[in-house]
Design a protein around this motif. Structure first.
Motif, PDB file in Angstrom:
ATOM      1  N   ARG A   1      -9.154   4.286 -14.532  1.00  0.00           N
ATOM      2  CA  ARG A   1      -9.951   5.384 -13.959  1.00  0.00           C
ATOM      3  C   ARG A   1     -11.060   5.796 -14.913  1.00  0.00           C
ATOM      4  NH1 ARG A   1      -4.632   7.907 -11.929  1.00  0.00           N
ATOM      5  NH2 ARG A   1      -4.499   6.956  -9.860  1.00  0.00           N
TER       6      ARG A   1
ATOM      7  N   PHE B   1       2.600   1.676  -3.310  1.00  0.00           N
ATOM      8  CA  PHE B   1       1.649   2.157  -4.316  1.00  0.00           C
ATOM      9  C   PHE B   1       1.507   3.666  -4.217  1.00  0.00           C
ATOM     10  CE2 PHE B   1      -2.953   3.027  -5.224  1.00  0.00           C
ATOM     11  CZ  PHE B   1      -2.865   2.882  -6.601  1.00  0.00           C
ATOM     12  N   ALA B   2       1.304   4.174  -3.001  1.00  0.00           N
ATOM     13  CA  ALA B   2       1.145   5.614  -2.811  1.00  0.00           C
ATOM     14  C   ALA B   2       2.406   6.358  -3.237  1.00  0.00           C
ATOM     15  CB  ALA B   2       0.827   5.908  -1.348  1.00  0.00           C
ATOM     16  N   LEU B   3       3.564   5.808  -2.915  1.00  0.00           N
ATOM     17  CA  LEU B   3       4.817   6.508  -3.191  1.00  0.00           C
ATOM     18  C   LEU B   3       5.228   6.434  -4.654  1.00  0.00           C
ATOM     19  CD1 LEU B   3       6.878   5.539  -0.035  1.00  0.00           C
ATOM     20  CD2 LEU B   3       5.979   7.791  -0.609  1.00  0.00           C
TER      21      LEU B   3
ATOM     22  N   MET C   1       0.834  -1.205   0.000  1.00  0.00           N
ATOM     23  CA  MET C   1       0.000   0.000   0.000  1.00  0.00           C
ATOM     24  C   MET C   1       0.871   1.258   0.000  1.00  0.00           C
ATOM     25  SD  MET C   1      -2.959  -1.094   2.715  1.00  0.00           S
ATOM     26  CE  MET C   1      -3.628   0.542   2.943  1.00  0.00           C
ATOM     27  N   ALA C   2       1.874   1.269   0.863  1.00  0.00           N
ATOM     28  CA  ALA C   2       2.763   2.428   0.934  1.00  0.00           C
ATOM     29  C   ALA C   2       3.523   2.605  -0.375  1.00  0.00           C
ATOM     30  CB  ALA C   2       3.731   2.275   2.097  1.00  0.00           C
TER      31      ALA C   2
ATOM     32  N   TYR D   1      -5.471  -0.476  -7.048  1.00  0.00           N
ATOM     33  CA  TYR D   1      -4.356  -0.990  -6.251  1.00  0.00           C
ATOM     34  C   TYR D   1      -4.336  -2.525  -6.232  1.00  0.00           C
ATOM     35  CZ  TYR D   1      -2.494  -2.800  -1.844  1.00  0.00           C
ATOM     36  OH  TYR D   1      -1.887  -3.568  -0.888  1.00  0.00           O
TER      37      TYR D   1
ATOM     38  N   TYR E   1       1.297   8.259  -6.926  1.00  0.00           N
ATOM     39  CA  TYR E   1       0.629   9.526  -6.627  1.00  0.00           C
ATOM     40  C   TYR E   1       1.651  10.650  -6.527  1.00  0.00           C
ATOM     41  CZ  TYR E   1      -3.592   6.960  -5.374  1.00  0.00           C
ATOM     42  OH  TYR E   1      -4.709   6.176  -5.408  1.00  0.00           O
ATOM     43  N   GLU E   2       1.250  11.827  -7.043  1.00  0.00           N
ATOM     44  CA  GLU E   2       2.027  13.043  -6.821  1.00  0.00           C
ATOM     45  C   GLU E   2       1.357  13.770  -5.675  1.00  0.00           C
ATOM     46  OE1 GLU E   2       4.682  14.257  -8.243  1.00  0.00           O
ATOM     47  OE2 GLU E   2       4.954  12.845  -9.906  1.00  0.00           O
ATOM     48  N   PHE E   3       2.018  13.960  -4.573  1.00  0.00           N
ATOM     49  CA  PHE E   3       1.385  14.717  -3.485  1.00  0.00           C
ATOM     50  C   PHE E   3       2.453  15.422  -2.672  1.00  0.00           C
ATOM     51  CE2 PHE E   3       2.516  11.768  -0.069  1.00  0.00           C
ATOM     52  CZ  PHE E   3       2.775  10.612  -0.782  1.00  0.00           C
ATOM     53  N   ARG E   4       2.018  16.479  -1.986  1.00  0.00           N
ATOM     54  CA  ARG E   4       2.978  17.237  -1.184  1.00  0.00           C
ATOM     55  C   ARG E   4       3.458  16.364  -0.042  1.00  0.00           C
ATOM     56  NH1 ARG E   4       0.869  22.820  -0.024  1.00  0.00           N
ATOM     57  NH2 ARG E   4       1.656  22.406   2.050  1.00  0.00           N
ATOM     58  N   GLY E   5       4.746  16.355   0.204  1.00  0.00           N
ATOM     59  CA  GLY E   5       5.284  15.572   1.303  1.00  0.00           C
ATOM     60  C   GLY E   5       5.801  14.204   0.870  1.00  0.00           C
TER      61      GLY E   5
ATOM     62  N   GLU F   1      -9.830   3.734  -6.608  1.00  0.00           N
ATOM     63  CA  GLU F   1      -8.378   3.671  -6.419  1.00  0.00           C
ATOM     64  C   GLU F   1      -7.974   2.370  -5.724  1.00  0.00           C
ATOM     65  OE1 GLU F   1      -6.088   6.076  -7.525  1.00  0.00           O
ATOM     66  OE2 GLU F   1      -7.923   6.566  -8.618  1.00  0.00           O
ATOM     67  N   TRP F   2      -8.789   1.927  -4.772  1.00  0.00           N
ATOM     68  CA  TRP F   2      -8.495   0.683  -4.062  1.00  0.00           C
ATOM     69  C   TRP F   2      -8.508  -0.495  -5.022  1.00  0.00           C
ATOM     70  CZ3 TRP F   2      -6.382  -0.682   0.352  1.00  0.00           C
ATOM     71  CH2 TRP F   2      -6.548  -1.983   0.816  1.00  0.00           C
TER      72      TRP F   2
ATOM     73  N   VAL G   1       8.305  11.760   3.007  1.00  0.00           N
ATOM     74  CA  VAL G   1       8.014  10.377   3.401  1.00  0.00           C
ATOM     75  C   VAL G   1       9.137   9.444   2.954  1.00  0.00           C
ATOM     76  CG1 VAL G   1       6.441   8.430   3.100  1.00  0.00           C
ATOM     77  CG2 VAL G   1       5.529  10.726   3.397  1.00  0.00           C
TER      78      VAL G   1
END
Lengths: 350, 322
Positions: free
Chosen positions: A248, A170-172, A167-168, A258, A175-179, A254-255, A183
């Motif tokens: 999409r 996948f997010a990293l 899961m982590a 994943y 996704y483009e996100f602040r922070g 999104e789940w 992380v």
């Protein structure tokens, strides 16, 4: 033999083996002896009786003394050959030993008993496997409980780790996100703090969470690994984003993306991580040693370590237990060694 | 296992769809990160800070509210020593003995292990038959658990063991391997090398196989001797990999505990007591449980590890670039 020789010394484009080839194969076979030998010796020894294990010098094959049931005696009696003295050459059964001599009986003639010196006899032996070394583990020791504890910890920790880490990752990776950079830096930070240097606070936290002396106390602290996040993220980065966009468009959540798309596509990396996780958990020692105190919660590794410290533990049972402890990993290795090698080479171990 | 995973995944479908609707895709990333980050926070970040708190407080209580602030006392006690080269002159002589032992241990273990791994990798990289088999032979002890490794060698080295039978056969006196300080230390280093060298061999072999063939062909054209080829081509081109391997081995080496503890228990005396064992025994095995001292000792170890891990990341990057 000749065939093996030509097979081994065959070289590409050169005639016959040179000195370097001899040295090479010499080194390799020495390596085989040194790496496999000790384990094979352990395996052979684990089938020997305690008496045989204590004899010196040790013999290669497991021997057992021949026993015989003689009418008039309740228990089977050990058989001996008389080597010297007036009864030399006869095969007798020992009734009991009295100091340096032994009271024996002729098995063919149960009424005839006489005395011989213990130095004048030799045990009648045959090659036999002392399988009781193994069966006793289930009768005298709580082997199945330790085995269950180890299995439960290994499987649960592996499943949790695969889910959380993927899961982590996948997010990293998707996704483009602040922070995100922060992380990633944090994950590298975790890499710098192995369990071994934070044992005291880890113990306190586990205690506050009521995890001490429970199997979950072993499972949870090691369930999220920076190695796993990195390994899976590197792999997921190679999956083209267009696949996600297409999903999409089809209104997949999104789940779903994943677990229906990314996870199956990452299967090779997940397999590698699963094998590594199983190996780490099964062999884990230091943290379980601190976190588990009641005997009934011990893992196989802890049980093995505590048995070797006990005075009344016999080598025969200890060796059998060692073999049973290494067997699952040996099986995993035998079937999946290709993945293990690539996995370890690509992650740098732990 | 796959079926179990699938059903777990399916259970989360509805709550995750709900979260996606109220958070939007942008913030959903944090939901995916949350479980991992919570575990990282609880079992990695928080402990790092608490470790410092423990090191600065005294007493034998584990709960922080029961512990008194003592400043840098724990560090001072550990550091109080007349002569750092002689552990007997130190207040905590066992700590310094453990530091000395660990120092010698990593020098010998890492040095010889890299040497043998390199030799093995070079041999495996030759044009040999059944390379896969030989490679896995050298690799398989890596998979054995530390306790199993310890017991395998303990069994061979026990009084009536195979090693003494070998000595007996060539007419030498048997040795009580586990009762003599130097021998126990030697065998601790040995079994540690035995158990881990396959891993480094594998990495070095991958490094060797990445060296382009044509460089060697050019050397062959120029009639370079094998020795010269090794020194001028193999070694320089393998250097980045060597660096990674060396730092990795150092990181693991200073943290050695399991196999040596299961093998010798740190004995005879304190001849094979390593740093982690000191931390374990100070904090968890002895009475009173001196958590502050254990934390202070592990912080010293952690500082060494941070430097080494920094080196590792630098070396890995350099290896990837070069």
């Amino acid at each position: 033999m000749g065939k093996i020789n030509t097979f081994l010394t065959r070289t590409r484009g050169r005639n016959g083996p040179d000195i370097m080839d001899w040295l090479t194969y010499g080194y390799l076979f020495l390596g085989v002896a040194l790496m496999f030998g000790p384990v094979l010796w352990l395996l052979a020894s684990s089938f020997k009786t305690e008496a045989e294990l204590n004899s010196f010098p040790p013999r290669l094959l497991p021997y057992k003394q021949e026993m015989i049931t003689v009418t008039g005696y309740d228990d089977p009696l050990p058989l001996y050959t008389v080597t010297e003295g007036e009864h030399a050459g006869r095969t007798v059964a020992q009734v009991k030993r009295i100091g340096l001599s032994a009271k024996v009986v002729d098995p063919e003639n149960p009424t005839e008993t006489f005395k011989i010196k213990t130095s004048e006899r030799e045990a009648v032996e045959r090659v036999a496997l002392a399988t009781e070394n193994y069966t006793e583990l289930f009768e005298k020791f709580d082997f199945l409980r330790y085995f269950w504890n180890s299995t439960f910890i290994t499987l649960t920790a592996t499943i949790i780790m695969l889910i959380f880490n993927s899961m982590a990752a996948f997010a990293l990776s998707k996704y483009e996100f602040r922070g995100r950079t922060l992380v990633l830096a944090l994950v590298i930070g975790v890499l710098m703090v192995p369990q071994t240097v934070v044992l005291v606070p880890l113990f306190m936290i586990a205690k506050e969470l009521y995890l001490i002396d429970t199997l979950w106390g072993v499972i949870l602290p090691g369930a999220a690994t920076p190695t796993g996040v990195f390994l899976l993220r590197q792999y997921m980065l190679t999956i083209p984003d267009e696949i996600l966009d297409a999903a999409r468009m089809d209104k997949a959540s999104e789940w779903k993306i994943y677990w229906r798309i990314i996870l199956p596509l990452s299967a090779p990396a997940i397999a590698v991580l699963a094998i590594l996780a199983i190996m780490w958990r099964w062999n884990d020692f230091l943290w379980p040693l601190i976190a588990l105190s009641r005997n009934e919660n011990y893992t196989l590794q802890l049980a093995l370590n505590s048995f070797q410290g006990e005075l009344d533990t016999e080598w025969s049972n200890l060796l059998a237990m060692t073999i049973l402890t290494l067997t699952p990993i040996a099986l995993v290795f035998a079937f999946l060694q290709k993945y293990i090698a690539t996995g370890i080479a690509s992650t740098g171990g732990k | 296992m796959l079926g179990l995973l699938t059903s777990i995944m399916r259970v989360f479908e509805i709550p995750m769809a709900f979260l996606q609707r109220i958070l939007g895709i942008k913030h959903l990333a944090w939901v995916f990160l949350a479980p991992n980050l919570i575990l990282f926070f609880l079992f990695a970040f928080l402990p790092v800070f608490l470790n410092v708190v423990y090191a600065l407080t005294g007493g034998d209580q584990i709960l922080l509210r029961d512990r008194a602030f003592v400043g840098a006392d724990n560090f001072a006690v550990l550091a109080s020593c007349d002569n750092y080269l002689d552990p007997n002159t130190c207040q905590k002589d066992l700590f310094w003995r453990a530091v000395h032992n660990t120092g010698w241990f990593i020098v010998l273990q890492v040095g010889f292990m890299i040497g043998f791994s390199l030799l093995t990798a070079l041999v495996l990289n030759r044009d040999i038959r059944a390379r896969g088999f030989f490679r896995s032979v050298f690799f398989f002890p890596v998979l054995l658990s530390p306790v199993v490794v310890a017991l395998i060698w303990k069994w061979i080295l026990q009084r009536h063991g195979l090693m003494n039978a070998g000595l007996d056969a060539i007419g030498l006196e048997p040795v009580l391997w586990m009762l003599e300080r130097e021998w126990t230390f030697f065998w601790s280093v040995f079994l540690s090398i035995w158990a881990h060298m396959g891993f480094y061999t594998l990495i070095l072999l991958a490094g060797l196989q990445a060296i382009p063939r044509d460089v060697y062909e050019a050397a062959l054209m120029d009639a370079a001797t094998p020795f010269r080829t090794f020194y001028r081509i193999t070694l320089p081109l393998l250097m980045p990999t060597m660096l990674v391997v060396m730092v990795l081995a150092l990181i693991k080496g200073v943290q050695t505990f399991d196999e040596v503890y299961a093998f010798s228990g740190g004995g005879p005396g304190s001849a094979t007591t390593l740093l982690i064992q000191y931390v374990y025994e100070t904090g968890f095995a002895g009475a009173p449980r001196l958590f502050g001292l254990a934390s202070a000792a592990s912080i010293m170890l952690a500082l060494v590890l941070v430097v080494l891990t920094g080196l590792q990341l630098w070396a890995t990057r350099k290896n990837a670039d070069g």
